[in-house]
Design an enzyme around this catalytic site. Structure first.
Site, PDB file in Angstrom:
ATOM      1  N   LYS A 198       0.839  -1.212   0.000  1.00 56.62           N
ATOM      2  CA  LYS A 198       0.000   0.000   0.000  1.00 56.62           C
ATOM      3  C   LYS A 198       0.867   1.253   0.000  1.00 56.62           C
ATOM      4  O   LYS A 198       0.438   2.320  -0.464  1.00 56.62           O
ATOM      5  CB  LYS A 198      -1.000  -0.011   1.155  1.00 56.62           C
ATOM      6  CG  LYS A 198      -0.405  -0.073   2.563  1.00 56.62           C
ATOM      7  CD  LYS A 198      -0.088   1.267   3.159  1.00 56.62           C
ATOM      8  CE  LYS A 198       0.657   1.142   4.464  1.00 56.62           C
ATOM      9  NZ  LYS A 198       1.151   2.411   4.998  1.00 56.62           N
ATOM     10  N   THR A 255      -3.683   5.452   3.997  1.00 56.77           N
ATOM     11  CA  THR A 255      -2.366   5.959   3.604  1.00 56.77           C
ATOM     12  C   THR A 255      -2.451   6.857   2.374  1.00 56.77           C
ATOM     13  O   THR A 255      -1.653   7.784   2.230  1.00 56.77           O
ATOM     14  CB  THR A 255      -1.378   4.794   3.353  1.00 56.77           C
ATOM     15  OG1 THR A 255      -1.633   3.774   4.299  1.00 56.77           O
ATOM     16  CG2 THR A 255       0.046   5.238   3.519  1.00 56.77           C
TER      17      THR A 255
HETATM   18  O1  13P Z   1       1.249   2.425   7.681  1.00 53.21           O
HETATM   19  C1  13P Z   1       0.843   3.498   8.052  1.00 53.21           C
HETATM   20  C2  13P Z   1      -0.554   3.717   8.456  1.00 53.21           C
HETATM   21  O2  13P Z   1      -1.272   2.525   8.500  1.00 53.21           O
HETATM   22  C3  13P Z   1       1.763   4.652   8.055  1.00 53.21           C
HETATM   23  O3  13P Z   1       2.002   5.035   6.765  1.00 53.21           O
HETATM   24  P1  13P Z   1       3.226   5.981   6.400  1.00 53.21           P
HETATM   25  O4  13P Z   1       4.472   5.162   6.631  1.00 53.21           O
HETATM   26  O5  13P Z   1       3.026   6.353   4.981  1.00 53.21           O
HETATM   27  O6  13P Z   1       3.168   7.164   7.333  1.00 53.21           O
END
Ligand code: 13P
Ligand code: NDP
Length: 352
Positions: A198, A255
């Site tokens: 993701k 995200t």
């Molecule tokens: O995995 C995350 C939220 O579920 C955090 O995402 P980021 O690493 O892009 O901040």
């Protein structure tokens, strides 16, 4: 909520935003929580002012969380460790633990990545690094969960998965509370692949926003991103159902749409014309999607799976492709069906 909770001493390895937020959940549940950092001034800050200003500004860390700078001391006598360092640091930390550890450990990993070149998922990296006499169970915790919101005790849902469902249920009981709802899922491959990949789509969504494109483009990236993640995941042995759950579409939504996401923010700067190295220097926190794009690109080749968004992002990150040209390339591909399996059935039916 009825929870069979045995109070434990738990070690969280890595005092970045996620390790700190998870240590707070454990402390809220009454567990004595050791939060290890390789940075002595951070340990001092956690123990003296109960804060971690770099990673969770303005948040007060509960008294039950104690900072540790000595890894052997932090892990001594515990049954369970929560591994909360970026994917690229996992082997290094485990190699250190192996040097002093005598008893088997349950390792709960909460990182979201795939190792480039070896193409291993994190649970596989852990199994490779830990001798079998030191490894109890490996559990993954994943789902839509920005540390910033967890530390504010805003409602959050995650999933834990392990080969041994009893181990997953034990970790569910360790973490679950009224703000932090934990589900179980036996599909380790699907949970790890969804969580890792993701981040690629979040980078792409950030780029799209940075280019000034709108909600239509973002919805397209989320939906078609999920299609290519699921295509790869299923080939690797995941259940397709997992991708419609918290660790699939759930984490993709959060995200790709949240300003908390480091991957989205990094993508946004790339879309606005900044160079990758400049973006990573500015972030000061891990942007897992960059390395994972490399790994996923290699996995797509290995498993012979079409992953157009991953491939376009790979071009932007590693081959100097202009983001706008990459979007044009995606939009001008050969026309196709939306649901390939259905299309294959129709194609093989002469009466269609
Ligand atoms: O995995 C995350 C939220 O579920 C955090 O995402 P980021 O690493 O892009 O901040
Ligand atoms: N933040 C979030 O909301 C969420 C993050 N995750 C995942 O959790 C993992 C960790 O992310 P997160 O906490 O956000 O990352 P951060 O960048 O916030 O923090 C990373 C932490 O790991 C430390 N670290 C880095 N390299 C090493 C190393 N070689 N040895 C020891 N410690 C090291 C860093 O120390 P230093 O300060 O010295 O750099 C820092 O304390 C990632 O895989 C991420 O995808 C999953 C869900 C939510």
């Amino acid at each position: 909520m009825r929870v069979e909770r045995k109070l434990e001493v738990v070690s969280v390895i890595g005092a970045g935003s996620w390790g700190t937020a998870l240590a707070m959940v454990l402390a809220d549940n009454g567990h004595h929580t050791r939060l290890w950092s390789h940075n002595p001034s951070q340990v001092e800050e956690i123990n003296s002012t109960h804060t971690n200003e770099k990673y969770l500004p303005g948040i007060t860390i509960p008294e039950l969380v104690k900072g540790y700078g000595d890894l052997a001391e932090a892990v001594s006598g515990v049954e369970t460790i929560i591994l909360a360092v970026p994917t690229k640091a996992i082997r290094e930390v485990l190699k250190k633990i192996v040097q002093f550890q005598k008893e088997p450990l349950t390792i709960v990993h909460v990182s979201k990545g795939i190792e480039p070149d070896t193409l291993l998922r994190i649970s596989q990296m852990i199994e490779e690094e830990m001798p079998s006499n030191l490894l109890g169970e490996v559990v993954v915790l994943s789902g839509p969960s920005h540390a910033e919101e967890v530390s504010l005790r805003h409602p959050t849902t995650v999933t834990v998965s392990a080969k041994n469902m009893l181990a997953a249920e034990r970790i569910q009981d360790l973490f679950i509370n009224q703000n932090f709802r934990v589900y179980t899922n036996p599909d380790v491959i699907g949970v790890e692949i969804g969580g890792a990949l993701k981040n690629i789509i979040a980078l792409a969504a950030g780029i799209s926003d940075g280019l000034g494109y709108g909600d239509n483009a973002k919805a397209a990236l989320i939906t078609r991103g999920l299609a290519e993640i699921a295509r790869l995941g299923v080939k690797m042995g995941a259940s397709p159902l997992t991708f419609s759950g918290l660790t699939g579409i759930g984490d993709l939504i959060v995200t790709c749409t949240s300003v908390h996401s480091r991957n989205w923010r990094a993508g946004n700067m790339l879309g606005k014309g900044h160079h990758l190295q400049e973006v990573l220097d500015k972030m000061g926190m891990v942007v897992e999607g960059v390395r994972t794009t490399k790994a996923a690109y290699q996995l797509a080749e290995k498993f012979d799976v079409r992953m157009p968004i991953t491939s376009a992002l790979h071009g932007i990150l590693f081959n100097e492709v202009n983001p706008k040209d990459a979007v044009d390339g995606l939009m001008n591909r050969e026309k196709t069906h939306e649901v390939e399996d259905l299309a294959n059935i129709l194609d093989s039916n002469p009466a269609k």
